[in-house]
Design a protein around this motif. Structure first.
Motif, PDB file in Angstrom:
ATOM      1  N   CYS A  58      37.147  43.860  45.660  1.00  0.00           N
ATOM      2  CA  CYS A  58      37.896  44.780  44.724  1.00  0.00           C
ATOM      3  C   CYS A  58      39.166  43.837  44.408  1.00  0.00           C
ATOM      4  O   CYS A  58      39.415  43.366  43.166  1.00  0.00           O
ATOM      5  N   ALA A  59      40.112  43.734  45.349  1.00  0.00           N
ATOM      6  CA  ALA A  59      41.320  43.507  44.832  1.00  0.00           C
ATOM      7  C   ALA A  59      41.543  42.120  44.312  1.00  0.00           C
ATOM      8  O   ALA A  59      42.048  41.660  43.312  1.00  0.00           O
TER       9      ALA A  59
ATOM     10  N   ASN B 236      37.997  36.601  52.657  1.00  0.00           N
ATOM     11  CA  ASN B 236      37.141  37.755  53.430  1.00  0.00           C
ATOM     12  C   ASN B 236      36.069  37.291  54.030  1.00  0.00           C
ATOM     13  O   ASN B 236      35.329  36.080  53.419  1.00  0.00           O
TER      14      ASN B 236
ATOM     15  N   ASN C 102      40.938  41.072  50.157  1.00  0.00           N
ATOM     16  CA  ASN C 102      41.490  42.331  50.194  1.00  0.00           C
ATOM     17  C   ASN C 102      42.546  42.670  51.360  1.00  0.00           C
ATOM     18  O   ASN C 102      42.288  41.823  52.667  1.00  0.00           O
TER      19      ASN C 102
ATOM     20  N   GLN D 224      43.305  51.501  47.254  1.00  0.00           N
ATOM     21  CA  GLN D 224      42.019  51.272  47.478  1.00  0.00           C
ATOM     22  C   GLN D 224      41.542  52.454  48.478  1.00  0.00           C
ATOM     23  O   GLN D 224      40.515  52.900  48.559  1.00  0.00           O
TER      24      GLN D 224
ATOM     25  N   GLN E 153      47.725  47.836  48.158  1.00  0.00           N
ATOM     26  CA  GLN E 153      47.263  46.502  48.596  1.00  0.00           C
ATOM     27  C   GLN E 153      48.308  45.446  48.241  1.00  0.00           C
ATOM     28  O   GLN E 153      49.325  45.799  47.717  1.00  0.00           O
TER      29      GLN E 153
ATOM     30  N   GLY F 262      44.923  48.646  42.868  1.00  0.00           N
ATOM     31  CA  GLY F 262      44.458  47.619  44.019  1.00  0.00           C
ATOM     32  C   GLY F 262      45.484  46.403  43.874  1.00  0.00           C
ATOM     33  O   GLY F 262      45.047  45.261  44.831  1.00  0.00           O
TER      34      GLY F 262
ATOM     35  N   ASP G 102      46.010  45.018  52.777  1.00  0.00           N
ATOM     36  CA  ASP G 102      46.922  45.925  52.515  1.00  0.00           C
ATOM     37  C   ASP G 102      48.335  45.669  52.399  1.00  0.00           C
ATOM     38  O   ASP G 102      48.774  44.509  53.027  1.00  0.00           O
TER      39      ASP G 102
END
Length: 543
Positions: free
Chosen positions: A109-110, A462, A130, A194, A142, A170, A132
């Motif tokens: 996503c991000a 990731n 991703n 997210q 995020q 995000g 936080d």
């Protein structure tokens, strides 16, 4: 209903004559002025009576960018899906261009959203995975993009567009540099974080930079039910967030129908948890779920009694929301002067501990969600990053056309700027910003085939750390770069091996070496997303 109206050619030529006469220091003749007034009133009075309004004189098209969440390459009817109903998106494809080799900016996503918003691929982007924000809140938002980041929303806003974003952001919590309100959007409503978006019945949504409670008794996004009957209504609350987001998006269209606008719609479906409306579940066969039975939360997120039907329902609900946006544009007479892009942030969700289900109970194997491509979300194989992409722009994009041009998210910054008639080279905010995309406008208008000077790159931090490079037919992938024993380079010829089954790196070491060298020449180091093996080589290469 109000409809925009473009002046007829005779009035435009008269209007130009009047302007030129005034510019020369002369007043228009009484006969010309009288004739002009007759033309104006003969057109305007009947239109005023019917509620018609004038189009903006700059003639900048509206831009609507719809981003699905975890929608796979093969999950739409227009991309070969046979079980899931997507009539509105299929109609959109029949009215425009369908891309067969379009790629997201990242497989999660991000970072995908960062690449889309900034036009920089993962070798330059500020967000490369991703992560936080670390502010300690339950829904922390995020890792934020900085004030130095220039988004497509900022550029369009400076060019006179009204900008709105509705859905999942995000890219930084509210009241930080990464807030959508601080990154070029006049209006924002949706899930800033997210993690909050893991439930479709959350406690709150973000309205601009304030949290607005929507459910007094919200449903957390994760639960298990090892025994007993699984009941869908147990995981529903009063207010279904996607419907609230859609309502705010249509209000934005209503409010700004007479101005050029940029409407960014990062819808949250079909990302799990699966909590679709019951009316969609009722439209899919109960027999689908006889084989595996209910999903009990064993692969994360929420249980569901009919997981296959639920997953299809999530996509159909997304399709219905797209249909609502198309209808609202049509009702206001905006369809002819609106560019619409529909795509997805990455491929469909991957498998989990229980092999019967994917994460959250998703049925991606049952629906052939990747269309036969290798890999899923989190992977830089084709199934993780090749996504559906449809573009409609009446009068510019040929109906029911297909593009096989390899393209990806960085291209949209350049393309949308050109569509909006923005000269990026002379735009102050862009003078210290580099972009990694090309304009797709020649491809969209079938005027020529654009060429790419440098490879498409994914520098992903990731899922063990992955680098992927595509240059023409060649695609190189290297995995496990954050692990003790990084993998070797793999190489695929996508012209002959679309499904990436035949690694030919050993046969073409010179191509692998060339692609890696090009990647090292291009990439920058991002301290917040370290990739030690290539950060070291990047420093050495710079010296």
């Amino acid at each position: 209903m109000n409809r925009s109206f473009r002046l007829c050619s005779s009035f435009r030529s008269s209007q130009h004559q009047s302007i030129h006469t005034a510019a020369a220091g002369r007043s228009p003749s009484p006969r010309f002025a009288s004739s002009l007034l007759r033309i104006v009133f003969s057109i305007a009075l009947p239109l005023a009576a019917s509620g018609v309004v004038w189009a903006d004189s700059t003639d900048q098209p509206n831009i609507v960018f719809i981003l699905a969440d975890d929608l796979g390459y093969g999950e739409l009817g227009c991309y070969g899906q046979e079980k899931i109903k997507t009539p509105n998106i299929d109609r959109l494809a029949s009215q425009g261009m369908r891309f067969t080799q379009h790629y997201t900016g990242a497989p999660v996503c991000a970072p995908a959203r960062c690449v889309l918003m900034t036009g920089q691929n993962l070798s330059h982007a500020q967000i490369r995975g991703n992560r936080d924000s670390g502010n300690g809140r339950i829904y922390p938002g995020q890792w934020p993009i900085t004030d130095d980041a220039v988004t497509i929303a900022e550029v369009l806003k400076d060019a006179g567009y009204v900008t709105g974003a509705f859905g999942k952001w995000g890219l930084g919590p509210s009241n930080t540099s990464g807030s959508p309100i601080k990154q070029g959007f006049d209006r924002y409503f949706g899930y800033n974080c997210q993690r909050n978006a893991h439930s479709y019945y959350p406690p709150f949504l973000d309205s601009d930079e304030r949290e607005v409670q929507i459910n007094l008794y919200p449903i957390p996004g994760h639960d298990r039910k090892p025994e007993g009957e699984v009941i869908a209504d147990d995981y529903r609350a009063k207010n279904y967030a996607p419907d609230l987001i859609l309502a705010e998006a249509t209000k934005f269209i209503d409010k700004n129908k007479n101005k050029p606008f940029f409407l960014y719609l990062p819808f949250v479906e079909p990302h799990v948890s699966m909590q679709p409306p019951q009316q969609w579940l009722d439209q899919y066969p109960e027999s689908w779920d006889e084989e595996n039975g209910p999903y009990r939360g064993e692969n994360g997120y929420l249980p569901h009694p009919r997981p296959r039907a639920a997953y299809a329902s999530m996509i159909s609900d997304l399709d219905e929301h797209v249909g609502t946006i198309l209808e609202r544009l049509e009702n206001h007479g905006l369809s002819e002067n609106t560019l619409i892009v529909f795509t997805s942030d990455n491929g469909p969700t991957h498998g989990g501990r229980d092999p019967r289900f994917h994460i959250g109970g998703a049925a991606c194997t049952f629906f052939n969600s990747t269309g036969g491509l290798r890999g899923f979300k989190g992977s830089c194989y084709e199934g993780g990053i090749r996504v559906p992409c449809i573009v409609k722009w009446p009068g510019h994009v040929k109906e029911n056309s297909v593009s096989e041009l390899p393209s990806y998210f960085p291209d949209w910054f350049v393309t949308l700027s050109e569509v909006a008639k923005i000269d990026l080279q002379n735009t102050e905010s862009m003078k210290s910003t580099s972009l990694d995309g090309i304009s797709l406008l020649p491809e969209l208008t079938s005027s020529s085939t654009p060429t790419r000077d440098s490879p498409m790159i994914w520098d992903f931090h990731n899922y063990g750390g992955i680098v992927a490079i595509r240059d023409g037919k060649w695609k190189a992938v290297r995995r496990d770069l954050l692990k003790k024993n990084p993998g070797d380079w793999e190489l695929y010829n996508l012209d002959t091996d679309r499904d990436e089954q035949n690694d030919v790196a050993a046969d073409h070491p010179e191509i692998v070496k060339r692609l890696e060298a090009t990647y090292l020449d291009i990439r920058s180091i991002e301290p917040d997303f370290a990739l030690p093996i290539y950060d070291k080589l990047t420093r050495q290469n710079a010296n």
